[in-house]
Design a protein around this motif. Structure first.
Motif, PDB file in Angstrom:
ATOM      1  N   LEU A 162       0.828  -1.209   0.000  1.00 57.91           N
ATOM      2  CA  LEU A 162       0.000   0.000   0.000  1.00 57.91           C
ATOM      3  C   LEU A 162       0.861   1.258   0.000  1.00 57.91           C
ATOM      4  O   LEU A 162       0.476   2.273  -0.604  1.00 57.91           O
ATOM      5  N   THR A 163       2.015   1.205   0.645  1.00 56.94           N
ATOM      6  CA  THR A 163       2.912   2.362   0.664  1.00 56.94           C
ATOM      7  C   THR A 163       3.513   2.611  -0.713  1.00 56.94           C
ATOM      8  O   THR A 163       3.534   3.752  -1.210  1.00 56.94           O
ATOM      9  N   LEU A 164       3.982   1.543  -1.359  1.00 53.72           N
ATOM     10  CA  LEU A 164       4.655   1.707  -2.646  1.00 53.72           C
ATOM     11  C   LEU A 164       3.680   2.002  -3.779  1.00 53.72           C
ATOM     12  O   LEU A 164       4.043   2.677  -4.750  1.00 53.72           O
ATOM     13  N   ARG A 165       2.459   1.518  -3.668  1.00 53.31           N
ATOM     14  CA  ARG A 165       1.492   1.679  -4.755  1.00 53.31           C
ATOM     15  C   ARG A 165       0.510   2.821  -4.531  1.00 53.31           C
ATOM     16  O   ARG A 165      -0.435   2.983  -5.306  1.00 53.31           O
ATOM     17  N   LEU A 208       2.241   8.670   2.678  1.00 49.73           N
ATOM     18  CA  LEU A 208       2.734   8.969   4.022  1.00 49.73           C
ATOM     19  C   LEU A 208       1.871   8.286   5.088  1.00 49.73           C
ATOM     20  O   LEU A 208       2.382   7.845   6.124  1.00 49.73           O
ATOM     21  N   PHE A 209       0.558   8.202   4.823  1.00 52.39           N
ATOM     22  CA  PHE A 209      -0.335   7.535   5.781  1.00 52.39           C
ATOM     23  C   PHE A 209       0.031   6.063   5.919  1.00 52.39           C
ATOM     24  O   PHE A 209       0.163   5.539   7.040  1.00 52.39           O
ATOM     25  N   TRP A 210       0.212   5.388   4.787  1.00 55.14           N
ATOM     26  CA  TRP A 210       0.535   3.958   4.851  1.00 55.14           C
ATOM     27  C   TRP A 210       1.956   3.748   5.363  1.00 55.14           C
ATOM     28  O   TRP A 210       2.239   2.727   6.003  1.00 55.14           O
ATOM     29  N   LEU A 211       2.849   4.706   5.103  1.00 59.59           N
ATOM     30  CA  LEU A 211       4.192   4.615   5.664  1.00 59.59           C
ATOM     31  C   LEU A 211       4.136   4.696   7.193  1.00 59.59           C
ATOM     32  O   LEU A 211       4.881   3.996   7.889  1.00 59.59           O
ATOM     33  N   ALA A 212       3.245   5.530   7.711  1.00 61.46           N
ATOM     34  CA  ALA A 212       3.074   5.619   9.170  1.00 61.46           C
ATOM     35  C   ALA A 212       2.571   4.291   9.734  1.00 61.46           C
ATOM     36  O   ALA A 212       3.017   3.851  10.809  1.00 61.46           O
ATOM     37  N   GLY A 231      13.919  -0.626  -9.171  1.00 60.44           N
ATOM     38  CA  GLY A 231      13.668   0.612  -8.436  1.00 60.44           C
ATOM     39  C   GLY A 231      14.701   0.846  -7.349  1.00 60.44           C
ATOM     40  O   GLY A 231      15.098   1.985  -7.085  1.00 60.44           O
ATOM     41  N   VAL A 232      15.164  -0.253  -6.710  1.00 61.44           N
ATOM     42  CA  VAL A 232      16.185  -0.115  -5.671  1.00 61.44           C
ATOM     43  C   VAL A 232      17.496   0.370  -6.273  1.00 61.44           C
ATOM     44  O   VAL A 232      18.180   1.236  -5.695  1.00 61.44           O
ATOM     45  N   LYS A 233      17.863  -0.157  -7.451  1.00 64.92           N
ATOM     46  CA  LYS A 233      19.087   0.308  -8.121  1.00 64.92           C
ATOM     47  C   LYS A 233      18.986   1.792  -8.466  1.00 64.92           C
ATOM     48  O   LYS A 233      19.947   2.553  -8.299  1.00 64.92           O
TER      49      LYS A 233
END
Length: 459
Positions: free
Chosen positions: A206-209, A217-221, A256-258
């Motif tokens: 949910l954070t990445l998408r 930011l909400f899902w990151l929290a 994406g990480v690279k």
């Protein structure tokens, strides 16, 4: 209009029955309950979503129901079973929706289970185990039946928000719990860590998408809240499972990480330089001590150093003895605690000299299956989980080949949640856990959707 009179009669009958029952104060709830049943009949998949969302609150319901009474989740489950069965009989839900490649393995496992039940060393314990296990089987059938109507992002949100809401309680009350370990609304920190490990990949999805920064930011929290609660549980197995799923997710998003490493390497180094020195201070002292014990495992498990690891070693010894004695059909479902109580380990590890402290689960679902159901049943159970993980892998590859990263991400992250469950089964005896059987049903639906899309593309 033709339904008005029957509904009115049904409502009046329900009110009269409640008024005549020991709970007359529930009579005003008859109308909302009838409205809820009507809504559930129109949208049975919503009932499945609510059942999944209620899993982190089961400890609260058990306390309210006195441990064995009627609770809200039981009523909802019974209503959903009745509605799904009625719609199948009326062919409002086609029977083809029950199609799943997991059924052959599951039916073979159930045959072994029933044979083991018939020759159980304690039929009472085995029947109690069967009653609990039947709940998981029903949830699997409901997930397969209703899965095509299920919005998987909505399911992910339901799991993450319900688990994260109990994290607030866990963080607030951890200092008042035994050993200072957070348990949420459950009774054991490792069970709570299981929920956190399952919710972690979905919160990451949910954070990445998230389409914009505010919801991201909400899902990151929520993700940070899950990790903070995991640290407060003091669960080493939970930490191991979360690190494993995070590493696999990083491999899935390796491009994406690279790109992130190329553009923001300096910021990442700065963040690591700040977080790594502070991490011991952020984690509970008891958790640090439990992690330090793992560094001394080369010299063997010592009960005075870590009682938990010593108990788990004893479970392996007792389980091995049961397997050697009953290799084909096991000792019977749910009978491991009985056999453990008859050994000297039970007395050695009992916190108090009372009978309830002598009966202990294996704290390893696979060990329980192999010792209680037998080697064939244990292998079929493990094969069921491997096939579920394979379903997610096949679905992910298909959607990537079709250029659909959204669906590929869904298959990946739900597969990671299923992997978290499969790994956690090495540390807990939870063969009837609701998340386990719902996730197995979801993996079946993901595979069917991918296969149907591939068949449509070929035609």
């Amino acid at each position: 209009m033709p339904l008005v009179l029957p509904l009115a009669l049904l409502l009046g009958l329900a009110c009269l029955l409640l008024l005549a029952s020991p709970y007359p104060y529930l009579a005003p709830l008859a109308l909302p309950a009838l409205a809820g049943l009507a809504l559930l009949y129109r949208k049975p998949v919503w009932g499945l979503l609510v059942l999944v969302a209620l899993v982190p609150f089961e400890g609260l319901f058990a306390a309210a129901g006195g441990g064995g009474g009627v609770t809200a989740n039981k009523l909802l489950g019974l209503a959903l079973i009745a509605i799904a069965g009625l719609q199948l009989l009326l062919r409002q839900l086609p029977a083809q929706r029950l199609r799943s490649n997991l059924w052959p393995v599951l039916l073979a496992f159930l045959a072994c289970y029933l044979l083991s039940l018939a020759f159980s060393s304690d039929l009472g314990l085995s029947l109690q185990h069967l009653r609990q296990f039947a709940v998981g089987l029903v949830l699997f059938a409901l997930s397969v039946l209703l899965g095509r109507d299920l919005d998987l992002p909505a399911l992910a949100r339901a799991v993450v928000l319900s688990v994260a809401s109990t994290c607030v309680v866990a963080l607030a009350s951890a200092s008042h719990q035994p050993d200072g370990r957070a348990i949420g609304l459950l009774s054991d920190p490792n069970y709570f860590a299981l929920l956190l490990s399952v919710a972690f990949p979905l919160a990451l999805l949910l954070t990445l998408r998230a389409p914009r920064w505010p919801p991201r930011l909400f899902w990151l929290a929520q993700l940070v809240l899950l990790l903070a609660a995991l640290g407060r549980t003091g669960s080493r197995s939970g930490l191991l499972v979360v690190l494993l799923t995070a590493a696999i997710a990083a491999w899935h998003y390796r491009d994406g990480v690279k790109h992130l490493l190329t553009r923001h390497l300096g910021w990442l180094i700065l963040a690591l330089a700040i977080v790594l020195p502070l991490s011991p201070a952020l984690l509970p002292e008891s958790f640090i001590q439990r992690l330090e014990v793992l560094t001394s495992l080369k010299s063997g498990v010592k009960s005075h150093a870590d009682n938990s690891l010593a108990r788990r070693s004893a479970y392996l010894v007792v389980g091995g003895e049961i397997i050697a004695e009953h290799p084909l059909l096991g000792s019977g479902p749910g009978t491991f605690p009985l056999h453990f109580a008859r050994t000297g380990y039970a007395i050695a590890f009992a916190n108090q000299p009372i009978p309830t402290q002598l009966f202990r689960e294996a704290h390893n679902t696979y060990l329980s299956m192999f010792s209680e159901i037998g080697l064939p049943g244990g292998l079929l159970f493990a094969g069921l989980l491997l096939l579920g993980l394979r379903n997610c892998q096949v679905a992910r590859r298909h959607w990537l080949s079709r250029g659909d990263p959204e669906r590929a991400a869904l298959a990946t992250h739900f597969g990671l949640s299923c992997l978290a469950l499969a790994c956690f089964l090495f540390f807990l005896s939870v063969p009837s856990h609701k998340y386990l059987w719902v996730m197995l049903g979801i993996t079946s639906v993901l595979r069917l959707q991918a296969d149907d899309d591939a068949a449509g593309a070929r035609s």
